[in-house]
Design an enzyme around this catalytic site. Sequence first.
Site, PDB file in Angstrom:
ATOM      1  N   GLY A 104     164.471  34.332  12.617  1.00  0.00           N
ATOM      2  CA  GLY A 104     165.074  33.788  11.522  1.00  0.00           C
ATOM      3  C   GLY A 104     165.540  34.817  10.402  1.00  0.00           C
ATOM      4  O   GLY A 104     166.885  34.851  10.329  1.00  0.00           O
ATOM      5  N   GLY A 155     164.777  50.720  26.881  1.00  0.00           N
ATOM      6  CA  GLY A 155     165.819  52.084  26.683  1.00  0.00           C
ATOM      7  C   GLY A 155     166.160  51.964  25.190  1.00  0.00           C
ATOM      8  O   GLY A 155     167.078  52.767  24.614  1.00  0.00           O
ATOM      9  N   LYS A 156     165.616  51.188  24.309  1.00  0.00           N
ATOM     10  CA  LYS A 156     165.761  50.983  22.732  1.00  0.00           C
ATOM     11  C   LYS A 156     165.922  52.537  22.232  1.00  0.00           C
ATOM     12  O   LYS A 156     166.595  52.787  21.538  1.00  0.00           O
ATOM     13  CB  LYS A 156     164.915  50.151  21.953  1.00  0.00           C
ATOM     14  CG  LYS A 156     165.215  48.611  22.539  1.00  0.00           C
ATOM     15  CD  LYS A 156     164.279  47.696  21.544  1.00  0.00           C
ATOM     16  CE  LYS A 156     162.667  48.111  21.626  1.00  0.00           C
ATOM     17  NZ  LYS A 156     161.818  48.069  22.682  1.00  0.00           N
ATOM     18  N   GLU A 175     155.975  54.515  16.466  1.00  0.00           N
ATOM     19  CA  GLU A 175     155.434  54.089  18.021  1.00  0.00           C
ATOM     20  C   GLU A 175     155.127  55.610  18.592  1.00  0.00           C
ATOM     21  O   GLU A 175     154.309  55.746  19.234  1.00  0.00           O
ATOM     22  CB  GLU A 175     156.264  53.354  18.983  1.00  0.00           C
ATOM     23  CG  GLU A 175     155.939  52.966  20.259  1.00  0.00           C
ATOM     24  CD  GLU A 175     156.657  52.041  21.166  1.00  0.00           C
ATOM     25  OE1 GLU A 175     156.135  51.111  21.888  1.00  0.00           O
ATOM     26  OE2 GLU A 175     158.057  52.250  20.967  1.00  0.00           O
TER      27      GLU A 175
END
Length: 485
Positions: free
Chosen positions: A417, A247-248, A273
Amino acid sequence: MQTEQYKTNKTPYQKNSNEPPELLKAPRMDDVEAMAARSLPNAIGPEKSLLSSMLQDPAEYVMKAEEMGLTPEHLYHPSHQTLYRVIKEISDGSGAIELVSLTQKLMDQGVLENIGGAAALTEIYTYAPTAAHFEHHLGIVKDKYILRNVISSCTEAITRSFEDQEEVASLLDEVEQKIFAIREGADIEQAPTVKEDIKKVLDNFEQFLADGGAPMGIKSGYNQLDTMCNGLKSGEMFVIAARPSMGKTSFVMNIIEHICLDAKMPSMFFSCEMTSEQIVQRLLFARARYAITNLRNGFKPTKSDLLRIKNAAEEIATSKLFIDDTAGISISELRAKARRKKKEEDIQVIAIDYLQLMKSTSKQAQNSREREIAEISAGLKALAKELGIPIIVLAQLNRGPENRGGTPKMSDLRESGSIEQDADMIGLLYRTAYYAEDQEQRDADDGIAELNLAKNRNGPTGSIPLTFIKELMRFETRSFESEPE
């Protein structure tokens, strides 16, 4: 009998030319050297006039010069830069600016001879008989400064174009950045003074007190999140990370909906996307609170549904939401588009879906995915600082949560990182039902969601309880004790 060759102003494209075509002639080095030898644009007379007015009436014109943004760097002649810098020092220290004490100050600092001695100081003092043209002269001085910056940036661009022919995209990005900075009247090399910074901090603090402790940044629409991070603040990068289908996109669109439609702030959404049509469809039906699944099940909307959809469509159509659905957009292209939209529409927030679908075109990034992600992450953080707005970035997690029953960690970020280092805030989105072992458990946990604020550079961390309404593609605030809707 030999006939004389007929001379004409033929272009390289004309036929019957005896010479090979030349589509583009490179600048000759002697031309470049000749330009470099010329004196840079300057206005010595107006500079002396400004300084003269400041010396004759410091209470009026020193303050006016500062209000109009005059800095020592705007002045071309080194002696004028030195004199104005000392005048500002005396003014900032609330000292009296008059010829005798100024001469002594210059002597004490060992720079009196740098400006030509006491005689040159006296000449500047008497140079302008009136200060009536102060603003006009200041404008001339600023214009010459801008021209010098243009020449400097273009000269550097020409030099690098010859030397760095493999880093075209990054070179173009840097050149555009500098030109935009000049257009804004800002020197990108110049750092703000501590005095300017402390003024901004105190202004923000006073506004915070006046608002009764309300968040100082842009409100996201989620009260607990706004309380923990004090709002989305300028120059910060907020990374929202989750596994696929968690659900981002819905969550970030809920935030953009609040900022753009409720708070009426111009916003920009980069979707790597989904298409812009798909994004608008989600936004429309979420705003109208109409289940998007109804479109596939053949349900006919009621009059109330149609009215809500109509009102939501009008809101979105008249809003300043700008969507770019360029697939695999490069960091250079994104930064260029964001700068233009900031200049044209003064956008207040940028959202990006999502980081790992972007790319970098630098040579170093071609052979290392980790280096590519590092360049993208650092580039987005730099863009947030450059434009002075918050940037929300969605990111994908690796399969680590599956090995721990679904609980995500910052280390689950792909190529984590650099992202962990650059981000000011990292929120890990998690839905319990996603990892349920059976249907019964999935039904029981349906709708329960959390945003774990795992990193918050300027505030506390912790979990923010949410409810996910799947049919509406919405996340809403939930207390820990309440059951999902």
